[in-house]
Design a protein around this motif. Sequence first.
Motif, PDB file in Angstrom:
ATOM      1  N   MET A   1      30.705  29.376  40.303  1.00  0.00           N
ATOM      2  CA  MET A   1      31.677  30.708  40.524  1.00  0.00           C
ATOM      3  C   MET A   1      32.924  30.164  39.884  1.00  0.00           C
ATOM      4  N   THR A   2      33.863  30.886  39.234  1.00  0.00           N
ATOM      5  CA  THR A   2      34.929  30.867  38.454  1.00  0.00           C
ATOM      6  C   THR A   2      35.782  30.905  39.605  1.00  0.00           C
ATOM      7  N   ASP A   3      37.272  30.537  39.330  1.00  0.00           N
ATOM      8  CA  ASP A   3      38.264  30.567  40.235  1.00  0.00           C
ATOM      9  C   ASP A   3      38.541  32.120  40.515  1.00  0.00           C
ATOM     10  N   ASP A   4      38.265  33.038  39.500  1.00  0.00           N
ATOM     11  CA  ASP A   4      38.743  34.218  39.588  1.00  0.00           C
ATOM     12  C   ASP A   4      37.651  35.003  40.522  1.00  0.00           C
ATOM     13  N   ALA A   5      36.437  34.472  40.644  1.00  0.00           N
ATOM     14  CA  ALA A   5      35.395  35.197  41.250  1.00  0.00           C
ATOM     15  C   ALA A   5      35.668  35.652  42.650  1.00  0.00           C
ATOM     16  N   VAL A   6      36.112  34.600  43.325  1.00  0.00           N
ATOM     17  CA  VAL A   6      36.462  34.782  44.842  1.00  0.00           C
ATOM     18  C   VAL A   6      37.202  35.553  45.185  1.00  0.00           C
ATOM     19  N   PRO A   7      38.559  35.503  44.506  1.00  0.00           N
ATOM     20  CA  PRO A   7      39.407  36.690  44.710  1.00  0.00           C
ATOM     21  C   PRO A   7      38.945  38.134  44.465  1.00  0.00           C
ATOM     22  N   GLU A   8      38.240  38.054  43.228  1.00  0.00           N
ATOM     23  CA  GLU A   8      37.491  39.435  42.846  1.00  0.00           C
ATOM     24  C   GLU A   8      36.620  40.140  43.918  1.00  0.00           C
ATOM     25  N   ARG A   9      35.724  39.074  44.408  1.00  0.00           N
ATOM     26  CA  ARG A   9      35.019  39.792  45.321  1.00  0.00           C
ATOM     27  C   ARG A   9      35.428  40.097  46.502  1.00  0.00           C
ATOM     28  N   LEU A  10      36.626  39.426  46.976  1.00  0.00           N
ATOM     29  CA  LEU A  10      37.294  39.898  48.080  1.00  0.00           C
ATOM     30  C   LEU A  10      37.921  41.423  48.038  1.00  0.00           C
ATOM     31  N   ALA A  11      38.697  41.252  46.839  1.00  0.00           N
ATOM     32  CA  ALA A  11      39.342  42.405  46.444  1.00  0.00           C
ATOM     33  C   ALA A  11      38.401  43.814  46.558  1.00  0.00           C
ATOM     34  N   ALA A  12      37.129  43.375  45.913  1.00  0.00           N
ATOM     35  CA  ALA A  12      36.182  44.513  45.998  1.00  0.00           C
ATOM     36  C   ALA A  12      35.660  44.814  47.281  1.00  0.00           C
ATOM     37  N   GLU A  13      35.674  43.987  48.278  1.00  0.00           N
ATOM     38  CA  GLU A  13      35.363  44.163  49.561  1.00  0.00           C
ATOM     39  C   GLU A  13      36.356  45.005  50.430  1.00  0.00           C
ATOM     40  N   LEU A  14      37.721  44.711  50.052  1.00  0.00           N
ATOM     41  CA  LEU A  14      38.682  45.334  50.359  1.00  0.00           C
ATOM     42  C   LEU A  14      38.981  46.508  50.064  1.00  0.00           C
ATOM     43  N   ARG A  15      38.685  46.965  48.828  1.00  0.00           N
ATOM     44  CA  ARG A  15      38.734  48.356  48.248  1.00  0.00           C
ATOM     45  C   ARG A  15      37.634  49.272  48.909  1.00  0.00           C
ATOM     46  N   ALA A  16      36.484  48.635  49.182  1.00  0.00           N
ATOM     47  CA  ALA A  16      35.438  49.401  49.887  1.00  0.00           C
ATOM     48  C   ALA A  16      35.814  49.842  51.319  1.00  0.00           C
ATOM     49  N   LEU A  17      36.682  49.138  52.004  1.00  0.00           N
ATOM     50  CA  LEU A  17      36.872  49.441  53.534  1.00  0.00           C
ATOM     51  C   LEU A  17      37.631  50.874  53.736  1.00  0.00           C
ATOM     52  N   PRO A  18      37.409  51.713  54.835  1.00  0.00           N
ATOM     53  CA  PRO A  18      38.039  52.871  54.974  1.00  0.00           C
ATOM     54  C   PRO A  18      39.532  52.575  55.419  1.00  0.00           C
ATOM     55  N   MET A  19      40.571  53.119  55.237  1.00  0.00           N
ATOM     56  CA  MET A  19      41.838  53.134  55.496  1.00  0.00           C
ATOM     57  C   MET A  19      42.172  52.200  56.774  1.00  0.00           C
TER      58      MET A  19
END
Length: 108
Positions: A1-19
């Motif tokens: 996994m690249t250094d950017d893969a972990v933050p990008e995965r976390l960001a995608a999970e956060l974007r998917a959450l209801p407000m």
Amino acid sequence: MTDDAVPERLAAELRALPMPVLLDVLGRVLPERDEGFPGSRTALVLAAVTANAEVPGLTMEVVAWPGDDPASEEGLTRIGSCRRCGFEVTSTAKHAFCPMCRSACYLT
């Protein structure tokens, strides 16, 4: 996994959450990141910033963390002022906590 893969995965999970869930998660993290110097306090907060094409300038309300009452599914619809520090705050819940001074806010 690249250094950017972990933050990008976390960001995608956060974007998917209801407000309300997103605010609950961020409310558990951001207030604990006080970066103040001795004698001062600098806190990381979220803000709701609104631009209206018919009114010059921007309006900004800091996002208060939902309290014990259930959060609204409608998003940031509750507004008011923090009685302790005076910040205009907005939240998904009627009872919330100010992100700057952490005092209870009762919103309408």
